[in-house]
Scaffold this motif. Structure first.
Motif: not given
Length: 289
Positions: A145-154
């Protein structure tokens, strides 16, 4: 216009009726734009320039991206059709996680599942680890998860408590903090309520919701993916077509792209499915993958 009306009262009292028309006409013209429309011939160079191509968010599947001319574009809306338990949320999650991996900010709105469940599904999608094994793989999950380039807002809203206007308000609040979505996931639109006064007809109500969702996509210039249930007859279909859309055919008229997913018991055992391209405004449709 308000100023023109007030001024007209003074002109009427003074008997200057000729000036009233001029004042009102000027007020009406004040809001007119100089742009009369898109000049087809004058804009041919910019239209054919590669830099003017659609800005799209691709899906995880190259064959779908090819059919969609790169993916879903800004201001467009796409829908996944499937029966209850047919994998609608998982498909939307796959699309969202792929976008986040490509350094995009994704807003995921759920009207059906709780925040923890949605987040755990994303844990599984990003890592390939089933939820029952999450506690045994905490370090691995955190590392991925730390390596995910973007992000999710739930963001979670209980069923039928949120409208498209609610979503827009939340996005405006997020924008004020410096966060704005590149992609919006609505899981799913059938569980929203109309922004205004509801209709006695469920057909009209759902049609209005999808129109509002399309309007939101256009105003924000962000692609929107959502999902919808199929009717009872469609539940038994090997291939789900447009006739299986539940409650309101207006959904089909509003969406730019619609794909269905059919998974029988044997498919769930074999990890297979039939995806049918129901509608594709920018390319071919009618094929089953």
């Amino acid at each position: 216009m308000k100023s023109a009306i007030m001024k007209s009262v003074d002109l009427m009292e003074s008997g200057d009726f000729e000036s009233i028309r001029s004042v009102v006409d000027n007020a009406l013209r004040a809001g007119l734009m100089d742009d009369i429309g898109y000049d087809y011939k004058a804009n041919v160079d910019s239209r054919l320039d590669d830099e003017e191509k659609r800005d799209t968010i691709p899906t995880p599947w190259s064959v779908i991206n090819e059919l969609m001319d790169g993916g879903l574009g800004a201001g467009e809306i796409a829908c996944v059709l499937a029966p209850t338990g047919g994998g609608k949320s998982w498909i939307l999650g796959a699309i969202a996680s792929h976008a986040a991996s490509e350094n995009k900010i994704v807003f995921h709105y759920s009207m059906e599942n709780g925040q923890k469940l949605v987040a755990e599904r994303y844990d599984s999608i990003f890592t390939g680890i089933v939820s029952t094994k999450h506690s045994d793989n905490k370090d691995k999950i955190k590392s991925i998860i730390k390596r995910i380039a973007g992000n999710l807002i739930i963001k979670i809203y209980p069923t039928k408590t949120a409208s498209v206007r609610t979503l827009i308000s939340h996005i405006e609040q997020a924008k004020a903090t410096g966060v704005f979505p590149d992609l919006i996931i609505v899981d799913y639109a059938d569980l929203l309520r109309p922004s205004g006064k509801g209709s006695d007809s469920k057909y009209e109500e759902l049609g209005t919701i999808y129109e509002e969702l399309r309007g939101m996509a256009g105003t924000l210039e962000v692609p929107v993916w959502t999902a919808s249930q199929v009717n009872r007859d469609g539940t038994d279909d090997e291939i789900i077509r447009v006739s299986a859309i539940a409650d309101s055919y207006a959904k089909a008229m509003v969406c730019d792209f619609i794909m269905s997913a059919s998974r029988k018991d044997k498919d769930k055992i074999n990890n297979t499915a039939r995806v049918h391209i129901v509608k594709n405004r920018l390319g071919p449709d009618g094929m089953t993958l």
